[in-house]
Motif scaffolding. Structure first.
Motif, mmCIF file in Angstrom:
data_model
loop_
_atom_site.group_PDB
_atom_site.id
_atom_site.type_symbol
_atom_site.label_atom_id
_atom_site.label_comp_id
_atom_site.label_asym_id
_atom_site.label_seq_id
_atom_site.Cartn_x
_atom_site.Cartn_y
_atom_site.Cartn_z
ATOM 1 N N ARG A 1 0.745 -1.265 -0.116
ATOM 2 C CA ARG A 1 -0.087 0.324 0.065
ATOM 3 C C ARG A 1 0.716 1.126 0.034
ATOM 4 O O ARG A 1 1.976 1.196 0.511
ATOM 5 C CB ARG A 1 -0.779 -0.075 1.396
ATOM 6 C CG ARG A 1 -2.018 -0.929 1.136
ATOM 7 C CD ARG A 1 -2.783 -1.066 2.454
ATOM 8 N NE ARG A 1 -2.245 -1.489 3.606
ATOM 9 C CZ ARG A 1 -2.620 -1.440 4.745
ATOM 10 N NH1 ARG A 1 -3.994 -0.980 5.065
ATOM 11 N NH2 ARG A 1 -2.086 -2.068 5.823
ATOM 12 N N TYR B 1 0.571 5.437 0.778
ATOM 13 C CA TYR B 1 -0.031 6.508 1.503
ATOM 14 C C TYR B 1 0.386 7.839 0.914
ATOM 15 O O TYR B 1 1.372 8.398 0.976
ATOM 16 C CB TYR B 1 -0.036 6.399 3.036
ATOM 17 C CG TYR B 1 -0.223 5.054 3.722
ATOM 18 C CD1 TYR B 1 -1.612 4.836 4.016
ATOM 19 C CD2 TYR B 1 0.447 4.049 3.731
ATOM 20 C CE1 TYR B 1 -1.945 3.870 4.746
ATOM 21 C CE2 TYR B 1 0.343 2.838 4.322
ATOM 22 C CZ TYR B 1 -1.129 2.819 4.723
ATOM 23 O OH TYR B 1 -1.381 1.642 5.311
ATOM 24 N N ASP C 1 -3.116 11.381 3.868
ATOM 25 C CA ASP C 1 -3.182 10.348 4.950
ATOM 26 C C ASP C 1 -2.325 10.275 6.097
ATOM 27 O O ASP C 1 -2.556 9.964 7.169
ATOM 28 C CB ASP C 1 -3.226 8.969 4.275
ATOM 29 C CG ASP C 1 -4.221 8.700 3.127
ATOM 30 O OD1 ASP C 1 -5.544 9.244 3.462
ATOM 31 O OD2 ASP C 1 -4.084 8.275 2.086
ATOM 32 N N LYS C 2 -0.854 10.567 5.787
ATOM 33 C CA LYS C 2 0.077 10.481 6.501
ATOM 34 C C LYS C 2 -0.150 11.502 7.736
ATOM 35 O O LYS C 2 0.047 11.147 9.050
ATOM 36 C CB LYS C 2 1.390 10.670 5.912
ATOM 37 C CG LYS C 2 1.864 9.427 5.112
ATOM 38 C CD LYS C 2 3.274 9.786 4.652
ATOM 39 C CE LYS C 2 3.618 8.876 3.417
ATOM 40 N NZ LYS C 2 4.901 9.012 2.779
#
Length: 147
Positions: free
Chosen positions: A32, A34, A38-39
């Motif tokens: 995946r 990110y 998102d982080k």
């Protein structure tokens, strides 16, 4: 008595009689990735009062070490390297002017009795010799006893 899965006596030893959920994780899915949003969102979630990195990582299915890395990056810390980078060192080879003299063992004081030396041979025999014994003679004796 609580029985384990498939009618065997294997179990957790808890004695509750309840079956546990078993999850099998395979490596079939691709890695995946990110995005920055998102982080930031996940790192901010770890900073809330009462939250821990472990709980956030479990809730979102993310490895805790990944969240720790994102937190260090957010703080501006440099990534840590566990292994030092190899470096070349300058070496200069010089010819010796004269061979060094062989060093002799230090003298044993007269009032101290030297302890015997024990040599365990490959065949299990033990050879005990005085500390002052000639090394070449001990080597010949050991070779004879191992034959």
């Amino acid at each position: 008595m609580a029985r384990g899965l498939a009618g065997t006596d294997a179990g957790t030893g808890a004695g509750t009689g309840a079956l546990e959920r078993v999850e099998i994780v395979t490596r079939g899915e691709r890695r995946r990735s990110y995005g920055a949003e998102d982080k930031v969102r996940l790192v901010a979630e770890t900073l809330r009062p009462g939250e821990t990195v472990s709980s956030v990582s479990r809730r979102h299915g993310i490895c805790a070490s990944l969240l720790h890395r994102w937190r260090r990056t957010a703080r501006g810390e440099a990534p840590s390297r566990r292994v030092a980078q190899p470096a070349l060192l300058p070496v200069r080879i010089v010819a010796p002017d004269a061979a060094p003299a062989p060093s002799s063992p230090p003298p044993i004081p007269a009032d101290v009795a030297p302890a015997p030396i024990e040599v365990v041979l490959r065949n299990g025999r033990v050879l005990r010799v005085a500390a002052t014994a000639d090394a070449a003679a001990v080597a010949r004796l050991a070779a004879a006893l191992e034959a």
